[in-house]
Motif scaffolding. Sequence first.
Motif, PDB file in Angstrom:
ATOM      1  N   GLU A 172       0.821  -1.201   0.000  1.00  0.00           N
ATOM      2  CA  GLU A 172       0.000   0.000   0.000  1.00  0.00           C
ATOM      3  C   GLU A 172       0.860   1.257   0.000  1.00  0.00           C
ATOM      4  N   ALA A 173       0.371   2.265  -0.685  1.00  0.00           N
ATOM      5  CA  ALA A 173       0.908   3.620  -0.593  1.00  0.00           C
ATOM      6  C   ALA A 173      -0.218   4.487  -0.045  1.00  0.00           C
ATOM      7  N   ARG A 174       0.044   5.166   1.079  1.00  0.00           N
ATOM      8  CA  ARG A 174      -0.981   5.974   1.746  1.00  0.00           C
ATOM      9  C   ARG A 174      -0.553   7.433   1.807  1.00  0.00           C
ATOM     10  N   GLY A 175      -1.521   8.326   1.629  1.00  0.00           N
ATOM     11  CA  GLY A 175      -1.255   9.757   1.733  1.00  0.00           C
ATOM     12  C   GLY A 175      -2.428  10.540   1.202  1.00  0.00           C
ATOM     13  N   SER A 176      -2.283  11.839   1.115  1.00  0.00           N
ATOM     14  CA  SER A 176      -3.348  12.680   0.568  1.00  0.00           C
ATOM     15  C   SER A 176      -3.516  12.391  -0.922  1.00  0.00           C
ATOM     16  N   GLU A 178      -3.583  14.540  -3.268  1.00  0.00           N
ATOM     17  CA  GLU A 178      -2.618  15.365  -4.000  1.00  0.00           C
ATOM     18  C   GLU A 178      -1.239  14.720  -4.005  1.00  0.00           C
ATOM     19  N   ALA A 179      -0.761  14.299  -2.825  1.00  0.00           N
ATOM     20  CA  ALA A 179       0.576  13.700  -2.753  1.00  0.00           C
ATOM     21  C   ALA A 179       0.631  12.381  -3.523  1.00  0.00           C
ATOM     22  N   LEU A 180      -0.394  11.555  -3.390  1.00  0.00           N
ATOM     23  CA  LEU A 180      -0.417  10.291  -4.124  1.00  0.00           C
ATOM     24  C   LEU A 180      -0.424  10.534  -5.633  1.00  0.00           C
ATOM     25  N   GLY A 181      -1.234  11.503  -6.075  1.00  0.00           N
ATOM     26  CA  GLY A 181      -1.288  11.800  -7.501  1.00  0.00           C
ATOM     27  C   GLY A 181       0.042  12.293  -8.038  1.00  0.00           C
ATOM     28  N   MET A 182       0.698  13.156  -7.279  1.00  0.00           N
ATOM     29  CA  MET A 182       1.997  13.667  -7.721  1.00  0.00           C
ATOM     30  C   MET A 182       3.035  12.542  -7.765  1.00  0.00           C
ATOM     31  N   TRP A 183       2.997  11.650  -6.790  1.00  0.00           N
ATOM     32  CA  TRP A 183       3.926  10.512  -6.763  1.00  0.00           C
ATOM     33  C   TRP A 183       3.639   9.555  -7.921  1.00  0.00           C
ATOM     34  N   LEU A 184       2.371   9.280  -8.162  1.00  0.00           N
ATOM     35  CA  LEU A 184       2.022   8.424  -9.289  1.00  0.00           C
ATOM     36  C   LEU A 184       2.489   9.041 -10.608  1.00  0.00           C
ATOM     37  N   ALA A 185       2.467  10.364 -10.682  1.00  0.00           N
ATOM     38  CA  ALA A 185       2.899  11.070 -11.887  1.00  0.00           C
ATOM     39  C   ALA A 185       4.417  11.140 -12.012  1.00  0.00           C
ATOM     40  N   GLY A 186       5.133  10.540 -11.057  1.00  0.00           N
ATOM     41  CA  GLY A 186       6.582  10.445 -11.166  1.00  0.00           C
ATOM     42  C   GLY A 186       7.365  11.512 -10.431  1.00  0.00           C
ATOM     43  N   GLU A 193       6.291  12.117   1.762  1.00  0.00           N
ATOM     44  CA  GLU A 193       5.021  12.462   2.420  1.00  0.00           C
ATOM     45  C   GLU A 193       4.090  11.263   2.513  1.00  0.00           C
ATOM     46  N   LEU A 194       4.465  10.160   1.907  1.00  0.00           N
ATOM     47  CA  LEU A 194       3.616   8.981   1.882  1.00  0.00           C
ATOM     48  C   LEU A 194       4.107   7.949   2.878  1.00  0.00           C
TER      49      LEU A 194
END
Length: 197
Positions: A172-176, A178-186, A193-194
């Motif tokens: 699992e990757a957990r976070g807001s 916004e943070a998850l989306g930015m991380w998924l986007a590379g 923050e996750l």
Amino acid sequence: MGFPLEQELRAERHRLISTLDQLPGPVFESGLTLCTEWSPRDILAHLMAVDDAAATYLPYGPFVHAANRRQVERARRVPRSSLMARARAWADRPSLTSRIGAVVTLGDLAVHHQDIVRGLGLDRELAPAVPTFILWDGALLSLSTNLRILRFRIVPTDGYPALGAHSHNLPEARGSREALGMWLAGRESVAEELTFA
């Protein structure tokens, strides 16, 4: 006739312009962003070029990065005042393709806005729906780049359902959102923050 999310698209474009208006000249021209090769002005040029997709992307075929580079190089010759004047018209009058595809263009816009804000160490209050668009765009980008969306169960901690909810065998990757989306986007720097389990 309006399209779904058309007003949200205009509003986020105007929020981006407000962020850019506040930047001193040297920061606008060459400040650091999470798009490491692009300054704030370069990101704006890229986002505006999306409205001219047929003219700016089709000649390059599948070579999207080459099209992006060309757009940015052309815009570097435009004075800031002229570029921002064009940006205000772009915010007020999105192209038909951007309005029809606002569910995608809005996410790309919001991710790039965060690239500027986070890269410069600024802060901004996100409109309520914007983190969701960032998450969706990150998930789409991940499918064509790092495949994190397939390798992790994505668990937002701010009241949004998990992505891959039935994939309990994945880490699992957990976070807001916004943070998850930015991380998924590379955007690698957001990983701190996750939490991962």
